[in-house]
Design an enzyme around this catalytic site. Sequence first.
Site, PDB file in Angstrom:
ATOM      1  N   SER A  14       0.799  -1.238   0.000  1.00  0.00           N
ATOM      2  CA  SER A  14       0.000   0.000   0.000  1.00  0.00           C
ATOM      3  C   SER A  14       0.832   1.289   0.000  1.00  0.00           C
ATOM      4  O   SER A  14       0.490   2.224  -0.739  1.00  0.00           O
ATOM      5  CB  SER A  14      -0.962   0.012   1.192  1.00  0.00           C
ATOM      6  OG  SER A  14      -1.958  -0.941   0.993  1.00  0.00           O
ATOM      7  N   LYS A  70      -8.213  -7.028  10.185  1.00  0.00           N
ATOM      8  CA  LYS A  70      -9.419  -6.731   9.400  1.00  0.00           C
ATOM      9  C   LYS A  70     -10.717  -7.005  10.157  1.00  0.00           C
ATOM     10  O   LYS A  70     -11.694  -6.278  10.008  1.00  0.00           O
ATOM     11  CB  LYS A  70      -9.401  -7.514   8.083  1.00  0.00           C
ATOM     12  CG  LYS A  70      -8.320  -7.057   7.114  1.00  0.00           C
ATOM     13  CD  LYS A  70      -8.425  -7.812   5.804  1.00  0.00           C
ATOM     14  CE  LYS A  70      -7.403  -7.324   4.800  1.00  0.00           C
ATOM     15  NZ  LYS A  70      -7.595  -7.914   3.474  1.00  0.00           N
ATOM     16  N   ASN A 122     -11.020  -3.527   5.047  1.00  0.00           N
ATOM     17  CA  ASN A 122      -9.628  -3.165   4.736  1.00  0.00           C
ATOM     18  C   ASN A 122      -9.471  -1.656   4.590  1.00  0.00           C
ATOM     19  O   ASN A 122      -8.414  -1.171   4.253  1.00  0.00           O
ATOM     20  CB  ASN A 122      -9.133  -3.894   3.480  1.00  0.00           C
ATOM     21  CG  ASN A 122      -9.875  -3.467   2.235  1.00  0.00           C
ATOM     22  OD1 ASN A 122     -10.901  -2.796   2.313  1.00  0.00           O
ATOM     23  ND2 ASN A 122      -9.366  -3.850   1.079  1.00  0.00           N
ATOM     24  N   ASP A 171     -11.868  -4.980  -1.301  1.00  0.00           N
ATOM     25  CA  ASP A 171     -11.376  -6.131  -2.078  1.00  0.00           C
ATOM     26  C   ASP A 171     -12.413  -6.540  -3.113  1.00  0.00           C
ATOM     27  O   ASP A 171     -12.071  -6.924  -4.234  1.00  0.00           O
ATOM     28  CB  ASP A 171     -11.085  -7.323  -1.151  1.00  0.00           C
ATOM     29  CG  ASP A 171      -9.823  -7.108  -0.339  1.00  0.00           C
ATOM     30  OD1 ASP A 171      -8.963  -6.306  -0.767  1.00  0.00           O
ATOM     31  OD2 ASP A 171      -9.688  -7.733   0.730  1.00  0.00           O
ATOM     32  N   ALA A 195     -13.410 -20.975   0.618  1.00  0.00           N
ATOM     33  CA  ALA A 195     -14.596 -20.467   1.328  1.00  0.00           C
ATOM     34  C   ALA A 195     -14.183 -19.649   2.555  1.00  0.00           C
ATOM     35  O   ALA A 195     -14.901 -19.592   3.547  1.00  0.00           O
ATOM     36  CB  ALA A 195     -15.500 -21.635   1.733  1.00  0.00           C
ATOM     37  N   ALA A 233     -11.448 -14.200   1.956  1.00  0.00           N
ATOM     38  CA  ALA A 233     -11.255 -13.660   0.608  1.00  0.00           C
ATOM     39  C   ALA A 233     -12.367 -14.147  -0.328  1.00  0.00           C
ATOM     40  O   ALA A 233     -12.773 -13.430  -1.248  1.00  0.00           O
ATOM     41  CB  ALA A 233      -9.887 -14.084   0.073  1.00  0.00           C
ATOM     42  N   TYR A 246      -0.949 -12.028  -5.715  1.00  0.00           N
ATOM     43  CA  TYR A 246      -0.135 -11.250  -6.658  1.00  0.00           C
ATOM     44  C   TYR A 246       1.363 -11.478  -6.477  1.00  0.00           C
ATOM     45  O   TYR A 246       2.177 -10.892  -7.173  1.00  0.00           O
ATOM     46  CB  TYR A 246      -0.455  -9.749  -6.551  1.00  0.00           C
ATOM     47  CG  TYR A 246      -0.303  -9.177  -5.168  1.00  0.00           C
ATOM     48  CD1 TYR A 246       0.939  -8.797  -4.689  1.00  0.00           C
ATOM     49  CD2 TYR A 246      -1.407  -9.030  -4.352  1.00  0.00           C
ATOM     50  CE1 TYR A 246       1.076  -8.286  -3.417  1.00  0.00           C
ATOM     51  CE2 TYR A 246      -1.282  -8.508  -3.083  1.00  0.00           C
ATOM     52  CZ  TYR A 246      -0.038  -8.144  -2.618  1.00  0.00           C
ATOM     53  OH  TYR A 246       0.091  -7.651  -1.355  1.00  0.00           O
TER      54      TYR A 246
HETATM   55  P1  ATR Z   1      -8.536 -15.885   3.725  1.00  0.00           P
HETATM   56  O1  ATR Z   1      -9.144 -14.924   4.692  1.00  0.00           O
HETATM   57  O2  ATR Z   1      -7.259 -15.394   3.093  1.00  0.00           O
HETATM   58  O3  ATR Z   1      -9.512 -16.381   2.709  1.00  0.00           O
HETATM   59  P2  ATR Z   1      -8.853 -18.241   5.352  1.00  0.00           P
HETATM   60  O4  ATR Z   1     -10.123 -17.707   5.893  1.00  0.00           O
HETATM   61  O5  ATR Z   1      -7.883 -18.889   6.277  1.00  0.00           O
HETATM   62  O6  ATR Z   1      -8.017 -17.128   4.598  1.00  0.00           O
HETATM   63  O7  ATR Z   1      -9.226 -19.282   4.164  1.00  0.00           O
HETATM   64  C1  ATR Z   1      -8.270 -20.025   3.490  1.00  0.00           C
HETATM   65  C2  ATR Z   1      -8.949 -20.835   2.393  1.00  0.00           C
HETATM   66  O8  ATR Z   1      -7.944 -21.612   1.723  1.00  0.00           O
HETATM   67  C3  ATR Z   1      -9.985 -21.832   2.886  1.00  0.00           C
HETATM   68  O9  ATR Z   1     -10.969 -21.993   1.899  1.00  0.00           O
HETATM   69  C4  ATR Z   1      -9.140 -23.106   3.036  1.00  0.00           C
HETATM   70  O10 ATR Z   1      -9.860 -24.294   2.997  1.00  0.00           O
HETATM   71  P3  ATR Z   1     -10.467 -24.960   4.346  1.00  0.00           P
HETATM   72  O11 ATR Z   1     -11.734 -24.199   4.635  1.00  0.00           O
HETATM   73  O12 ATR Z   1     -10.683 -26.353   4.007  1.00  0.00           O
HETATM   74  O13 ATR Z   1      -9.411 -24.750   5.409  1.00  0.00           O
HETATM   75  C5  ATR Z   1      -8.285 -22.990   1.807  1.00  0.00           C
HETATM   76  N1  ATR Z   1      -7.043 -23.769   1.871  1.00  0.00           N
HETATM   77  C6  ATR Z   1      -5.946 -23.490   2.585  1.00  0.00           C
HETATM   78  N2  ATR Z   1      -4.985 -24.415   2.356  1.00  0.00           N
HETATM   79  C7  ATR Z   1      -5.508 -25.304   1.454  1.00  0.00           C
HETATM   80  C8  ATR Z   1      -5.007 -26.473   0.794  1.00  0.00           C
HETATM   81  N3  ATR Z   1      -3.771 -26.923   1.026  1.00  0.00           N
HETATM   82  N4  ATR Z   1      -5.817 -27.103  -0.064  1.00  0.00           N
HETATM   83  C9  ATR Z   1      -7.069 -26.653  -0.313  1.00  0.00           C
HETATM   84  N5  ATR Z   1      -7.609 -25.540   0.271  1.00  0.00           N
HETATM   85  C10 ATR Z   1      -6.825 -24.877   1.144  1.00  0.00           C
END
Ligand code: ATR
Length: 285
Positions: free
Chosen positions: A22, A71, A92, A108, A135, A138, A227
């Site tokens: 930023s 956040k 954010n 975002d 899910a 983000a 990115y």
């Molecule tokens: P953010 O706020 O950046 O979205 P988060 O809330 O921790 O971070 O979510 C991470 C996402 O990446 C989730 O959808 C997670 O899947 P789970 O709900 O099953 O944990 C997914 N994720 C992280 N590592 C993964 C992996 N190795 N394979 C598949 N999905 C993954």
Amino acid sequence: MSLTGAGRIAGIMGWPVSQSVSPRLHGFWLEELGIDGALVPLAVKPEDFSTVLRGIMQAGFKGSSVTLPHKEAAFALCHDCDLAARAAGAVNLLIFHTNGRIEGRNTDATGLAQSLREKFGPDCVRGKAVVLLGAGGASRAAVVALHDLGAGEIRILNRTRSRADQLVAVLAAQVTPKLIVATDWMQAATGAALVIHTTSAGMKGAPALDLDLSVLPTDSAVCDIVYNPLETPLLKRAREAGLRTVDGLGMLMHQGVPAFEAFFGVTPKVTPALRQYLEEGLRAR
Ligand code: ATR
């Protein structure tokens, strides 16, 4: 940099904050537009967040951008929030109003929508099916972006199915696209116009998702919100498969536009020169 005692000041709060792009993003626009102002990186420990927030409000800051891990804490302190912020339960961007109210936004979603519009046109997913991989927080912003773009259906595919169910339960009544929890990649990908990757798989040395991209229609596109690296393993495979791709830098640049507008009172432009400047910064890391 042009800064006087009357300059407009805003912050970017994070812990750590040194990785944030930023200051470079806003710095480019401040310089380009010759604005008397600055965006100051603030390294704020989680336990100090509300104290620092009150302090910078009292010191006359116009607002602050917010990055990890603040956040959700920022969302909890807002008086007013937009749809994307409520959907994500996270903001954010904090805007400090002169009457003491704190407005929270999650830019975002608008950043992602604008990045997709810019690359593929305003109707790129209108009425169409989109696959959303992930899910988490983000992913929620991505659902709001697809709502803004008029998508017809969002097929959510997540490692942990219950989290996808939860996302649908929270957001289904708030957005127009039909939200569907997909059970497998083949089902999700068939006939999809776009795939948006929002998981953290493939980051920090973890293996990337292994998806057979050949089941996607040949005119579909793949978008990654990451990115760094600019071309993620998923985007590389999509490009090699002849699919159109969008990297996360477009979203990063566009999410900064409403923040800059709120802090400095001018709408900045997202240009190839800005992209080049940010790419140089990322390469130098
Ligand atoms: P953010 O706020 O950046 O979205 P988060 O809330 O921790 O971070 O979510 C991470 C996402 O990446 C989730 O959808 C997670 O899947 P789970 O709900 O099953 O944990 C997914 N994720 C992280 N590592 C993964 C992996 N190795 N394979 C598949 N999905 C993954």
